[in-house]
Design a protein around this motif. Structure first.
Motif, PDB file in Angstrom:
ATOM      1  N   ALA A 304       0.748  -1.507   0.010  1.00  0.00           N
ATOM      2  CA  ALA A 304       0.050   0.286   0.382  1.00  0.00           C
ATOM      3  C   ALA A 304       0.697   1.109   0.240  1.00  0.00           C
ATOM      4  CB  ALA A 304      -1.084  -0.139   1.166  1.00  0.00           C
ATOM      5  N   ARG A 305       0.424   2.432  -0.254  1.00  0.00           N
ATOM      6  CA  ARG A 305       0.843   4.094  -0.658  1.00  0.00           C
ATOM      7  C   ARG A 305       1.267   4.454   0.916  1.00  0.00           C
ATOM      8  NH1 ARG A 305      -0.003   8.847   0.682  1.00  0.00           N
ATOM      9  NH2 ARG A 305      -2.278   8.605   0.595  1.00  0.00           N
ATOM     10  N   LEU A 306       1.109   4.084   1.598  1.00  0.00           N
ATOM     11  CA  LEU A 306       1.106   4.447   3.290  1.00  0.00           C
ATOM     12  C   LEU A 306       1.296   2.989   3.966  1.00  0.00           C
ATOM     13  CD1 LEU A 306      -0.257   7.561   3.971  1.00  0.00           C
ATOM     14  CD2 LEU A 306       1.367   6.737   3.028  1.00  0.00           C
ATOM     15  N   GLU A 307       2.172   2.309   4.976  1.00  0.00           N
ATOM     16  CA  GLU A 307       2.018   0.532   4.721  1.00  0.00           C
ATOM     17  C   GLU A 307       2.356   0.725   6.617  1.00  0.00           C
ATOM     18  OE1 GLU A 307       3.918  -3.315   3.533  1.00  0.00           O
ATOM     19  OE2 GLU A 307       5.355  -2.479   4.243  1.00  0.00           O
ATOM     20  N   VAL A 308       1.471   0.609   7.100  1.00  0.00           N
ATOM     21  CA  VAL A 308       1.880   0.233   8.555  1.00  0.00           C
ATOM     22  C   VAL A 308       2.194  -1.087   8.713  1.00  0.00           C
ATOM     23  CG1 VAL A 308       0.870   0.573  10.827  1.00  0.00           C
ATOM     24  CG2 VAL A 308       0.160   2.227   9.873  1.00  0.00           C
ATOM     25  N   ASN A 309       3.240  -1.641   9.399  1.00  0.00           N
ATOM     26  CA  ASN A 309       3.671  -2.782   9.562  1.00  0.00           C
ATOM     27  C   ASN A 309       3.837  -3.066  11.186  1.00  0.00           C
ATOM     28  OD1 ASN A 309       3.972  -5.282   9.185  1.00  0.00           O
ATOM     29  ND2 ASN A 309       5.370  -5.327   8.008  1.00  0.00           N
ATOM     30  N   PRO A 310       3.549  -4.248  12.348  1.00  0.00           N
ATOM     31  CA  PRO A 310       2.089  -4.501  11.983  1.00  0.00           C
ATOM     32  C   PRO A 310       0.506  -3.061  12.279  1.00  0.00           C
ATOM     33  CG  PRO A 310       2.726  -4.962  13.924  1.00  0.00           C
ATOM     34  CD  PRO A 310       3.572  -4.106  13.899  1.00  0.00           C
ATOM     35  N   SER A 311      -0.201  -4.236  10.864  1.00  0.00           N
ATOM     36  CA  SER A 311      -1.754  -3.381  11.332  1.00  0.00           C
ATOM     37  C   SER A 311      -2.229  -3.324  12.587  1.00  0.00           C
ATOM     38  CB  SER A 311      -2.682  -3.620   9.795  1.00  0.00           C
ATOM     39  OG  SER A 311      -2.945  -4.739  10.009  1.00  0.00           O
ATOM     40  N   ILE A 312      -1.994  -4.647  13.184  1.00  0.00           N
ATOM     41  CA  ILE A 312      -2.591  -4.632  14.355  1.00  0.00           C
ATOM     42  C   ILE A 312      -1.436  -5.152  15.349  1.00  0.00           C
ATOM     43  CG2 ILE A 312      -4.292  -6.230  15.622  1.00  0.00           C
ATOM     44  CD1 ILE A 312      -6.948  -6.842  13.595  1.00  0.00           C
ATOM     45  N   LEU A 313      -1.538  -4.836  16.580  1.00  0.00           N
ATOM     46  CA  LEU A 313      -0.662  -4.525  17.319  1.00  0.00           C
ATOM     47  C   LEU A 313      -1.150  -6.320  18.457  1.00  0.00           C
ATOM     48  CD1 LEU A 313       2.367  -4.358  17.721  1.00  0.00           C
ATOM     49  CD2 LEU A 313       1.729  -2.856  19.800  1.00  0.00           C
ATOM     50  N   VAL A 342       5.575  12.165   3.531  1.00  0.00           N
ATOM     51  CA  VAL A 342       4.802  11.994   4.311  1.00  0.00           C
ATOM     52  C   VAL A 342       5.697  12.237   5.326  1.00  0.00           C
ATOM     53  CG1 VAL A 342       2.548  10.742   5.196  1.00  0.00           C
ATOM     54  CG2 VAL A 342       2.761  10.774   3.171  1.00  0.00           C
ATOM     55  N   ARG A 343       5.036  12.332   6.443  1.00  0.00           N
ATOM     56  CA  ARG A 343       5.860  12.591   7.772  1.00  0.00           C
ATOM     57  C   ARG A 343       5.122  12.458   8.858  1.00  0.00           C
ATOM     58  NH1 ARG A 343       7.355  16.623   4.547  1.00  0.00           N
ATOM     59  NH2 ARG A 343       9.341  17.850   4.832  1.00  0.00           N
ATOM     60  N   LEU A 344       5.226  11.758   9.501  1.00  0.00           N
ATOM     61  CA  LEU A 344       4.582  11.149  10.846  1.00  0.00           C
ATOM     62  C   LEU A 344       5.018  12.241  11.836  1.00  0.00           C
ATOM     63  CD1 LEU A 344       2.690   8.504  12.502  1.00  0.00           C
ATOM     64  CD2 LEU A 344       5.361   7.925  12.459  1.00  0.00           C
ATOM     65  N   LEU A 345       4.296  12.896  12.030  1.00  0.00           N
ATOM     66  CA  LEU A 345       4.305  14.211  13.428  1.00  0.00           C
ATOM     67  C   LEU A 345       4.417  13.431  14.637  1.00  0.00           C
ATOM     68  CD1 LEU A 345       1.489  15.911  11.341  1.00  0.00           C
ATOM     69  CD2 LEU A 345       3.878  15.922  11.072  1.00  0.00           C
ATOM     70  N   THR A 385      -5.548   1.307  21.217  1.00  0.00           N
ATOM     71  CA  THR A 385      -5.498   2.073  20.576  1.00  0.00           C
ATOM     72  C   THR A 385      -4.418   2.515  20.386  1.00  0.00           C
ATOM     73  OG1 THR A 385      -8.090   2.108  19.706  1.00  0.00           O
ATOM     74  CG2 THR A 385      -7.167   2.653  18.502  1.00  0.00           C
ATOM     75  N   ILE A 386      -3.728   2.653  19.541  1.00  0.00           N
ATOM     76  CA  ILE A 386      -2.062   3.471  19.105  1.00  0.00           C
ATOM     77  C   ILE A 386      -2.553   4.394  18.310  1.00  0.00           C
ATOM     78  CG2 ILE A 386      -0.131   3.713  18.491  1.00  0.00           C
ATOM     79  CD1 ILE A 386       0.640   1.762  19.666  1.00  0.00           C
ATOM     80  N   THR A 387      -2.681   6.137  18.148  1.00  0.00           N
ATOM     81  CA  THR A 387      -3.257   6.976  16.571  1.00  0.00           C
ATOM     82  C   THR A 387      -1.697   7.350  16.346  1.00  0.00           C
ATOM     83  OG1 THR A 387      -5.288   6.961  17.944  1.00  0.00           O
ATOM     84  CG2 THR A 387      -4.615   8.540  16.089  1.00  0.00           C
ATOM     85  N   LEU A 388      -1.550   7.363  14.986  1.00  0.00           N
ATOM     86  CA  LEU A 388      -0.076   7.464  14.871  1.00  0.00           C
ATOM     87  C   LEU A 388      -1.247   8.419  13.448  1.00  0.00           C
ATOM     88  CD1 LEU A 388       1.520   3.919  12.875  1.00  0.00           C
ATOM     89  CD2 LEU A 388       1.654   5.811  14.756  1.00  0.00           C
ATOM     90  N   LYS A 389      -0.474  10.080  13.974  1.00  0.00           N
ATOM     91  CA  LYS A 389      -0.537  11.355  13.244  1.00  0.00           C
ATOM     92  C   LYS A 389       0.731  11.957  12.115  1.00  0.00           C
ATOM     93  CE  LYS A 389      -3.514  12.680  17.371  1.00  0.00           C
ATOM     94  NZ  LYS A 389      -3.886  14.438  18.412  1.00  0.00           N
ATOM     95  N   THR A 390      -0.513  11.407  10.747  1.00  0.00           N
ATOM     96  CA  THR A 390       0.657  11.591   9.620  1.00  0.00           C
ATOM     97  C   THR A 390       0.462  13.386   9.202  1.00  0.00           C
ATOM     98  OG1 THR A 390      -0.581  11.222   8.360  1.00  0.00           O
ATOM     99  CG2 THR A 390       0.703   9.630   9.195  1.00  0.00           C
ATOM    100  N   ASP A 391       0.957  13.521   8.309  1.00  0.00           N
ATOM    101  CA  ASP A 391       0.737  15.366   7.514  1.00  0.00           C
ATOM    102  C   ASP A 391       0.030  14.925   6.190  1.00  0.00           C
ATOM    103  OD1 ASP A 391       2.823  14.712   6.502  1.00  0.00           O
ATOM    104  OD2 ASP A 391       3.913  16.226   6.193  1.00  0.00           O
ATOM    105  N   SER A 397      -4.390  10.166  10.063  1.00  0.00           N
ATOM    106  CA  SER A 397      -4.808   9.661  10.984  1.00  0.00           C
ATOM    107  C   SER A 397      -5.002   8.348  10.796  1.00  0.00           C
ATOM    108  CB  SER A 397      -5.686   9.916  12.225  1.00  0.00           C
ATOM    109  OG  SER A 397      -5.862   9.204  13.403  1.00  0.00           O
ATOM    110  N   ILE A 398      -4.068   7.357  11.288  1.00  0.00           N
ATOM    111  CA  ILE A 398      -3.867   6.090  11.614  1.00  0.00           C
ATOM    112  C   ILE A 398      -4.274   5.391  12.420  1.00  0.00           C
ATOM    113  CG2 ILE A 398      -2.721   4.144  10.074  1.00  0.00           C
ATOM    114  CD1 ILE A 398      -1.613   5.948   8.344  1.00  0.00           C
ATOM    115  N   ALA A 399      -4.959   4.373  13.396  1.00  0.00           N
ATOM    116  CA  ALA A 399      -5.355   3.377  14.315  1.00  0.00           C
ATOM    117  C   ALA A 399      -4.952   2.623  13.683  1.00  0.00           C
ATOM    118  CB  ALA A 399      -6.474   3.529  14.657  1.00  0.00           C
ATOM    119  N   VAL A 400      -3.587   1.789  15.237  1.00  0.00           N
ATOM    120  CA  VAL A 400      -2.886   0.495  15.306  1.00  0.00           C
ATOM    121  C   VAL A 400      -3.902   0.101  16.237  1.00  0.00           C
ATOM    122  CG1 VAL A 400      -1.086  -1.032  15.469  1.00  0.00           C
ATOM    123  CG2 VAL A 400      -1.327   1.758  14.244  1.00  0.00           C
ATOM    124  N   PRO A 401      -4.634  -0.593  16.634  1.00  0.00           N
ATOM    125  CA  PRO A 401      -5.295  -1.958  17.419  1.00  0.00           C
ATOM    126  C   PRO A 401      -4.474  -2.344  18.308  1.00  0.00           C
ATOM    127  CG  PRO A 401      -6.454  -2.000  15.914  1.00  0.00           C
ATOM    128  CD  PRO A 401      -5.755  -1.419  15.362  1.00  0.00           C
TER     129      PRO A 401
END
Length: 912
Positions: A304-313, A342-345, A385-391, A397-401
């Motif tokens: 995916a364009r923005l990949e979060v790994n793992p998507s669930i912790l 894309v910056r992870l703020l 829930t961990i929330t990643l905030k980007t620009d 906003s990307i949620a990681v359960p």
């Protein structure tokens, strides 16, 4: 003083003093003086130097055969001038003292076919003799994968007699040098497991290197090309043609370099790419009879364009005093594969006791988030829930359960949900109408069932469970047929293999069955009773109603069926299956874990790499650290881990660290050439040791792959890293740095393997792709049709998918209730490895009782399935009236009906 000769795998003798001095140059004067001392003792007689090699065991080893391990390790102990023979095996002495016994013997345990051309089956017959004084019983034969026993063989061999054991292997499944193991299990107490080998080398008329194409992870929208070399090894010119490819991202071009002799296949992956798995099979047609078709599998993955790994912790609950005191650290990786930075703020969490730290690895491209849990932390049932905030505008906003993994104790306490199969759902219904004739010409129809109790046993000639069940059914038939119960076996076709009437009769009679036989090669009767697996036994009462269904060669068949027949004969209700005693669960031995070796000396072993270098206990002292990575070529986690290990190797190889990939067999056995090709595709330069029998792997308790064992200079196992763990780089470099510096290895909290992402789940909350299909009834299914229903369920399935066949009956339950509420249910057929006709697809769905609308317009190329990122089956999408995907359900979940009802209720109430 003691002197010893050691025999090594290279065949050379090495003279040791006190068994401790290896034969290497550059030793100190102390060692020399010791040698002079023993020389005085040896001067008394010269015959001590005339030591003969140790006696060979289990038959003389001929040229080209492996010397048994027991022989290699044999030593002769010299005291003064007298030679003391090695001690006799105590176990063998005890056995000999028990009296006469069978002795299994084979003159040539290893058969070498030499170099052969691909095509014919390779056959060899071993002559096994009983040289003992009691009857030799052959209890079992275990050929390796790809090797089969091709004829009858004696199960008992009298003293002094011999028997023939024919084996064969298919050369079309072999590539290059091969070796197949066979184990003969007998009642010989000294050698209960006789091991035989078939080996050789298969040459191909048309050789293709590499045999398949792997693009890996394609992170940029740029065309990529791989080139395969095709060589003609035959005497006649090669004629080769590229089959037409369907439209898509993969294209191929056949280039002639030398007409009739050498070609190149250029395989190109062209953008635009859709997120998910990239796969296509390319076929080439040749004029070589043994290789008419060459298949090339092309694989890759598009992140995916923005990949979060793992998507669930997923976090394990702490167990034991040590883990209660440990601080657990996990890592979340954020990767931007797009062109725009894309910056992870920042990263936040809804629990102040969890500490987060954002680490910038490459500005606008790669970040990692260290998640630190306090000692003894338990994730609450509702999760965190961990929330990643980007620009990024699209995903600000990307949620990681954060979820808790249930402990094994809790899983063991769960009561498994009883799965009801299609045939079992017919209990209590009237038997369907049918009319067949037995092999003796007698009528057997639904009309004949009236007033009688009938047992119909659906079986297949090539079904192993059926062959075990039918003799047990025969014992019940003998008892109950005289009481008026009719027994008939109905043969069905399984996996497309049809048998003649004579073959059916011979099989059933050979199993001792004396009841009626019906040959039904076209499966006209079985599907009526929803017999989707074999054996399936249907018990029909006097009223023509199905009273019971018994599926499989169940452990309590006798007591269960007798209870059912006894109740029907007495006019009582049939007892439920739960009331009948079931087979007790088999007690499985506890599996040893690789990390139990930490702090202990490595097991004694020796293996050569494919380049001829030795890896053994004696070699550990030559490296600062040795990393043994047990992997399998077809292991997905290994393919992700090996490139990460390669990067670490590039840094630490110059520091004296040795990296060896010990290749194991997992479900499929690979040749040495295939192993090298798979490692080349991954870009790995590690040394490779091929262990196809998994002998070394078992010594190190490598029960799963990858399993990495870190061994110090002293030969002690210092650390074990199991799986493609998320913090591998940090963990392994920390272990290596400590060992190189002579410090204790640091302790790390337990890490979980990187969770496999399922692309379809990322579709939730997004509009569906634009598509258009038509059902078999002529109704439109498209992105424009969603507005006409409060909810639509799209179920992507494959006809040959076992999980789909388990899932669809649960979907059918929900359909019957919710279709009246306006919800639309559609099965979208997908192709998985095998072609099916329209009629065959309908038969499959009818067999599992599905009443959903069906569309097969996407079966040829799975184009729409790929648009929905449905890369595995079943994958279900619940779509709202607005055309957005509300929920994605993957797999045959046990609670699917409850889950799906909740999702549909939410949409029907108009809730988001």
């Amino acid at each position: 003083m003691t002197a010893k000769f050691n025999y090594h795998s290279n065949g050379r003798r090495r003279f040791n003093i006190n068994g401790w001095w290896p034969a290497r140059p550059g030793r100190t004067a102390r060692a020399v003086s010791g040698f002079l001392a023993v020389a005085v003792a040896l001067t008394c007689t010269l015959q001590a130097f005339a030591v003969k090699p140790p006696p060979k065991k289990y038959g003389e080893a001929k040229k080209g055969e492996d010397v048994p391990t027991a022989v290699k390790r044999e030593r002769v102990k010299l005291i003064g001038a007298e030679s003391v023979p090695p001690k006799k095996d105590a176990a063998a002495t005890t056995l000999e003292a028990k009296g006469p016994r069978p002795v299994i013997k084979v003159e040539t345990p290893v058969h070498d076919f030499g170099t052969v051309w691909v095509g014919p089956k390779l056959q060899h017959t071993y002559i096994i003799k009983n040289e003992g004084k009691k009857t030799l019983k052959i209890e079992n034969i275990r050929p390796a994968c790809g090797c089969t026993i091709t004829g009858k063989y004696p199960t008992t061999i009298a003293p002094g007699e011999s028997g023939e054991f024919p084996f064969s292997t298919d050369s079309t499944r072999l590539r290059g040098k091969f070796e197949k193991g066979i184990t003969i299990i007998s009642n010989d107490p000294v050698m209960p497991n006789l091991r035989l080998k078939l080996r050789g080398e298969v040459k191909r008329y048309v050789e293709m290197v590499p045999p398949n194409v792997y693009f890996g992870k394609i992170s940029k929208p740029e065309a990529q090309t791989r080139v395969l070399q095709i060589t003609n090894n035959a005497d006649k010119p090669l004629e080769i043609e590229l089959a037409k490819l369907p439209k898509g991202n993969i294209d191929a071009k056949l280039v002639t370099t030398t007409p009739g002799q050498a070609y190149e296949l250029h395989v190109t992956a062209t953008p635009p790419f859709n997120t998910g798995i990239l796969y296509k099979r390319i076929s080439l047609k040749t004029n070589m009879e043994a290789q008419k078709t060459l298949n090339v599998d092309v694989r890759g993955s598009i992140p995916a364009r923005l990949e979060v790994n793992p998507s669930i912790l997923n976090v394990s609950a702490p167990r034991g005093q040590v883990r209660d005191l440990q601080v657990s650290t996990r890592t979340i990786k954020f990767t931007n594969y797009g062109d725009t930075p894309v910056r992870l703020l920042e990263a936040t969490v809804d629990d102040p006791s969890i500490k987060l730290k954002v680490i910038e690895q490459r500005e606008g491209k790669r970040y990692s988030v260290e998640v630190q849990f306090p000692p003894g932390y338990n994730v609450p049932s509702r999760g965190r829930t961990i929330t990643l905030k980007t620009d990024d505008k699209a995903r600000a906003s990307i949620a990681v359960p954060v979820k808790s993994l249930a402990s094994r104790e809790k899983k063991a306490q769960r009561k498994p949900q009883q799965r009801q199969r299609p045939a079992e759902m017919m209990v209590g219904t009237q038997a369907p109408a049918f009319n067949v004739t037995t092999t003796e010409g007698k009528s057997l129809s639904s009309a004949d069932l009236s007033g009688k109790i009938t047992v119909l046993d659906f079986f297949a000639v090539n079904c192993g469970f059926c062959k075990k069940q039918i003799p047990r059914l025969e014992t019940i038939r003998k008892e109950y047929e005289s009481k008026g119960v009719r027994f008939a076996t109905v043969s069905q076709t399984m996996r497309g293999k049809k048998y003649t009437n004579d073959e059916v009769i011979d099989t059933i009679k050979g199993l001792g069955f004396g009841g009626e036989i019906v040959a039904d090669p076209d499966n006209t009767v079985g599907p009526l009773f929803k017999a989707t697996s074999f054996p399936t036994m249907v018990v029909i009462g006097k009223t023509g109603k199905i009273e019971a269904v018994n599926i499989g060669n169940i452990g309590d068949l006798e007591s269960r069926l007798k209870g059912q027949l006894g109740a029907l004969l007495a006019g009582r209700p049939v007892p439920k299956p739960e009331a009948v005693a079931k087979r007790p669960e088999r007690q499985r031995p506890e599996r040893k874990r690789a990390d139990e070796l930490v702090g202990k000396s490595a097991p004694a072993f020796s293996i050569d790499t494919l380049e001829g270098k030795t890896v053994s206990n004696g070699e550990f002292g030559n490296s600062a650290v040795t990393v043994l990575d047990f992997v399998a070529p077809n292991c997905g986690y290994c393919k992700k881990q090996i490139p990460r290990v390669e990067k670490i190797r590039q840094t630490y190889a110059d520091k004296g660290v040795r990296f060896v990939s010990v290749v194991q067999t997992m479900r499929k056995r690979y040749t040495a050439d295939e192993v090298v090709a798979s490692m080349d595709e991954l870009g790995a330069k590690l040394e490779i040791a091929h262990d196809p029998e998994n002998k070394i792997g078992r010594m190190f308790n490598a029960g799963g792959f990858p399993t990495m064992v870190v061994v110090g200079k002293s030969g002690k196992v210092e650390a074990v890293n199991v799986g493609n763990i998320g913090d591998l780089e940090k963990r392994l470099t920390g272990q290596l740095d400590a060992l190189i510096a002579g410090k204790p290895v640091p302790k790390f909290a337990s890490a979980q393997p990187q969770k496999r992402r399922r692309p379809a789940e990322d579709m939730a909350g997004k509009p569906t792709p634009e598509f258009s299909l038509t059902t078999l009834d002529g109704k439109a299914v498209s992105s424009d049709e969603f507005k006409n229903h409060p909810a639509t369920v799209l179920n992507f399935f494959a006809p040959n998918c076992g999980f789909c066949k388990r899932q669809i009956p649960n979907v059918e339950k929900v359909r019957k209730e919710y279709e009246a509420k306006g919800v639309r249910f559609v099965n979208v057929a997908q192709k998985m490895r095998k072609d099916y006709t329209e009629a065959e697809i309908v038969d499959v769905l009818t067999g599992v009782g599905s009443g959903l609308e069906l569309t097969i317009g996407d079966f040829a190329d799975n184009k729409i399935g790929r648009q929905f990122q449905a890369v595995s089956y079943p994958t279900m999408f619940v779509v709202g009236k607005d055309g957005k995907i509300a929920n994605v359900n993957i797999g045959a979940k046990q609670n699917l009906d409850t889950l799906l009802k909740g999702q549909l209720d939410t949409l029907l109430k108009g809730k988001p």
